[in-house]
Design a protein around this motif. Structure first.
Motif, PDB file in Angstrom:
ATOM      1  N   PRO A   6      46.487  56.035  35.603  1.00  0.00           N
ATOM      2  CA  PRO A   6      45.735  56.852  34.650  1.00  0.00           C
ATOM      3  C   PRO A   6      45.076  55.987  33.571  1.00  0.00           C
ATOM      4  N   VAL A   7      43.951  56.436  33.070  1.00  0.00           N
ATOM      5  CA  VAL A   7      43.234  55.712  32.016  1.00  0.00           C
ATOM      6  C   VAL A   7      43.977  55.929  30.699  1.00  0.00           C
ATOM      7  N   ARG A   8      44.392  54.840  30.071  1.00  0.00           N
ATOM      8  CA  ARG A   8      45.125  54.922  28.803  1.00  0.00           C
ATOM      9  C   ARG A   8      44.171  54.892  27.615  1.00  0.00           C
ATOM     10  N   HIS A   9      43.200  53.947  27.654  1.00  0.00           N
ATOM     11  CA  HIS A   9      42.213  53.813  26.590  1.00  0.00           C
ATOM     12  C   HIS A   9      40.845  53.570  27.207  1.00  0.00           C
ATOM     13  N   ILE A  10      39.831  53.968  26.485  1.00  0.00           N
ATOM     14  CA  ILE A  10      38.466  53.550  26.760  1.00  0.00           C
ATOM     15  C   ILE A  10      38.142  52.584  25.627  1.00  0.00           C
ATOM     16  N   THR A  11      37.744  51.358  25.977  1.00  0.00           N
ATOM     17  CA  THR A  11      37.649  50.288  24.996  1.00  0.00           C
ATOM     18  C   THR A  11      36.198  49.935  24.693  1.00  0.00           C
ATOM     19  N   PHE A  12      35.909  49.779  23.403  1.00  0.00           N
ATOM     20  CA  PHE A  12      34.591  49.398  22.916  1.00  0.00           C
ATOM     21  C   PHE A  12      34.695  48.030  22.247  1.00  0.00           C
ATOM     22  N   ASP A  13      33.776  47.128  22.564  1.00  0.00           N
ATOM     23  CA  ASP A  13      33.630  45.906  21.795  1.00  0.00           C
ATOM     24  C   ASP A  13      32.912  46.279  20.496  1.00  0.00           C
ATOM     25  N   ALA A  14      33.273  45.595  19.402  1.00  0.00           N
ATOM     26  CA  ALA A  14      32.689  45.965  18.109  1.00  0.00           C
ATOM     27  C   ALA A  14      32.635  44.766  17.177  1.00  0.00           C
ATOM     28  N   ASP A  39      41.469  44.921  10.442  1.00  0.00           N
ATOM     29  CA  ASP A  39      42.150  44.822  11.735  1.00  0.00           C
ATOM     30  C   ASP A  39      41.165  44.496  12.853  1.00  0.00           C
ATOM     31  N   ASP A  40      41.627  43.700  13.812  1.00  0.00           N
ATOM     32  CA  ASP A  40      40.805  43.334  14.965  1.00  0.00           C
ATOM     33  C   ASP A  40      40.857  44.371  16.079  1.00  0.00           C
ATOM     34  N   GLU A  41      41.846  45.262  16.034  1.00  0.00           N
ATOM     35  CA  GLU A  41      41.981  46.349  17.009  1.00  0.00           C
ATOM     36  C   GLU A  41      42.245  47.645  16.239  1.00  0.00           C
ATOM     37  N   VAL A  42      41.471  48.672  16.561  1.00  0.00           N
ATOM     38  CA  VAL A  42      41.656  49.963  15.918  1.00  0.00           C
ATOM     39  C   VAL A  42      41.631  51.032  17.007  1.00  0.00           C
ATOM     40  N   LEU A  43      42.618  51.922  16.961  1.00  0.00           N
ATOM     41  CA  LEU A  43      42.754  52.975  17.970  1.00  0.00           C
ATOM     42  C   LEU A  43      42.586  54.340  17.331  1.00  0.00           C
ATOM     43  N   ILE A  44      41.834  55.203  18.005  1.00  0.00           N
ATOM     44  CA  ILE A  44      41.855  56.624  17.679  1.00  0.00           C
ATOM     45  C   ILE A  44      42.389  57.329  18.918  1.00  0.00           C
ATOM     46  N   SER A  45      43.219  58.331  18.690  1.00  0.00           N
ATOM     47  CA  SER A  45      43.885  58.951  19.823  1.00  0.00           C
ATOM     48  C   SER A  45      43.996  60.449  19.614  1.00  0.00           C
ATOM     49  N   PRO A  46      43.787  61.231  20.690  1.00  0.00           N
ATOM     50  CA  PRO A  46      43.906  62.682  20.563  1.00  0.00           C
ATOM     51  C   PRO A  46      45.356  63.147  20.446  1.00  0.00           C
ATOM     52  N   GLY A  47      46.302  62.259  20.759  1.00  0.00           N
ATOM     53  CA  GLY A  47      47.709  62.634  20.674  1.00  0.00           C
ATOM     54  C   GLY A  47      48.133  63.614  21.754  1.00  0.00           C
ATOM     55  N   VAL A  51      45.316  62.212  27.977  1.00  0.00           N
ATOM     56  CA  VAL A  51      43.951  62.123  27.447  1.00  0.00           C
ATOM     57  C   VAL A  51      43.800  60.747  26.820  1.00  0.00           C
ATOM     58  N   PRO A  52      42.877  59.923  27.329  1.00  0.00           N
ATOM     59  CA  PRO A  52      42.778  58.552  26.818  1.00  0.00           C
ATOM     60  C   PRO A  52      42.314  58.496  25.368  1.00  0.00           C
ATOM     61  N   GLY A  53      42.817  57.495  24.661  1.00  0.00           N
ATOM     62  CA  GLY A  53      42.332  57.200  23.328  1.00  0.00           C
ATOM     63  C   GLY A  53      41.129  56.285  23.408  1.00  0.00           C
ATOM     64  N   LEU A  54      40.503  56.054  22.272  1.00  0.00           N
ATOM     65  CA  LEU A  54      39.386  55.124  22.183  1.00  0.00           C
ATOM     66  C   LEU A  54      39.853  53.928  21.368  1.00  0.00           C
ATOM     67  N   LEU A  55      39.720  52.740  21.956  1.00  0.00           N
ATOM     68  CA  LEU A  55      40.194  51.504  21.345  1.00  0.00           C
ATOM     69  C   LEU A  55      38.979  50.635  21.014  1.00  0.00           C
ATOM     70  N   PHE A  56      38.951  50.121  19.798  1.00  0.00           N
ATOM     71  CA  PHE A  56      37.829  49.317  19.318  1.00  0.00           C
ATOM     72  C   PHE A  56      38.334  47.914  19.014  1.00  0.00           C
ATOM     73  N   LEU A  57      37.730  46.912  19.670  1.00  0.00           N
ATOM     74  CA  LEU A  57      38.167  45.519  19.555  1.00  0.00           C
ATOM     75  C   LEU A  57      37.071  44.666  18.931  1.00  0.00           C
ATOM     76  N   ARG A  58      37.458  43.831  17.969  1.00  0.00           N
ATOM     77  CA  ARG A  58      36.494  42.927  17.332  1.00  0.00           C
ATOM     78  C   ARG A  58      36.082  41.832  18.322  1.00  0.00           C
ATOM     79  N   VAL A  59      34.778  41.656  18.477  1.00  0.00           N
ATOM     80  CA  VAL A  59      34.221  40.585  19.304  1.00  0.00           C
ATOM     81  C   VAL A  59      33.060  39.947  18.541  1.00  0.00           C
ATOM     82  N   PRO A  60      32.759  38.674  18.813  1.00  0.00           N
ATOM     83  CA  PRO A  60      31.680  38.010  18.077  1.00  0.00           C
ATOM     84  C   PRO A  60      30.288  38.307  18.636  1.00  0.00           C
ATOM     85  N   ASP A  61      30.186  38.674  19.917  1.00  0.00           N
ATOM     86  CA  ASP A  61      28.860  38.823  20.509  1.00  0.00           C
ATOM     87  C   ASP A  61      28.255  40.188  20.190  1.00  0.00           C
ATOM     88  N   THR A  62      26.931  40.211  20.262  1.00  0.00           N
ATOM     89  CA  THR A  62      26.159  41.411  19.967  1.00  0.00           C
ATOM     90  C   THR A  62      25.776  42.119  21.254  1.00  0.00           C
TER      91      THR A  62
END
Length: 131
Positions: A6-14, A39-47, A51-62
């Motif tokens: 199952p999908v745990r998170h959908i991850t976005f580079d940011a 923080d370099d990682e931030v999660l929002i979750s429906p609880g 239902v997967p949460g959305l995970l945001f990870l710090r990356v240097p590229d645009t």
């Protein structure tokens, strides 16, 4: 029902994971997990289990090209057009307007870092729920 993976998170580079998570938190209503602006990682979750949460990870590229995967948003109440206006107020932008004269279609939008997503007709507009 059990799924093999199952999908745990959908991850976005940011560039700014906290700001991007706050944007998506306002869009989805999912609360921010315990995190802060540095923080370099931030999660929002429906609880909700499954239902997967959305995970945001710090990356240097645009981000430089169109997303190969995107989220489709369907307002559970209200209309697509009202939701587009609400999201514009949060800082989103319209990338492509695919609405048609007969009321069908969708709007391609971008979040505050340029990640595309689509806003479809609301559940009531689709007849998926009674008004």
């Amino acid at each position: 029902m059990s799924f093999p993976n199952p999908v745990r998170h959908i991850t976005f580079d940011a560039h700014d994971p906290y700001a991007l998570a706050r944007f998506w938190s306002r869009l989805t209503g999912y609360p921010l997990e315990d995190s802060g602006p540095d923080d370099d990682e931030v999660l929002i979750s429906p609880g909700q289990p499954g239902v997967p949460g959305l995970l945001f990870l710090r990356v240097p590229d645009t981000k430089t090209v169109k997303n190969r995967v995107h989220l489709d948003i369907q307002p559970p109440s209200g209309t697509r057009d009202a939701e587009v206006e609400r999201l514009l107020g949060l800082g989103a932008s319209v990338v492509d307007d695919r609405r048609t004269d007969d009321g069908l279609g969708w709007v391609v939008m971008a979040d505050i870092e340029g990640n595309e997503f689509c806003v479809e007709r609301g559940a009531v507009e689709r007849g998926a729920v009674s008004s």
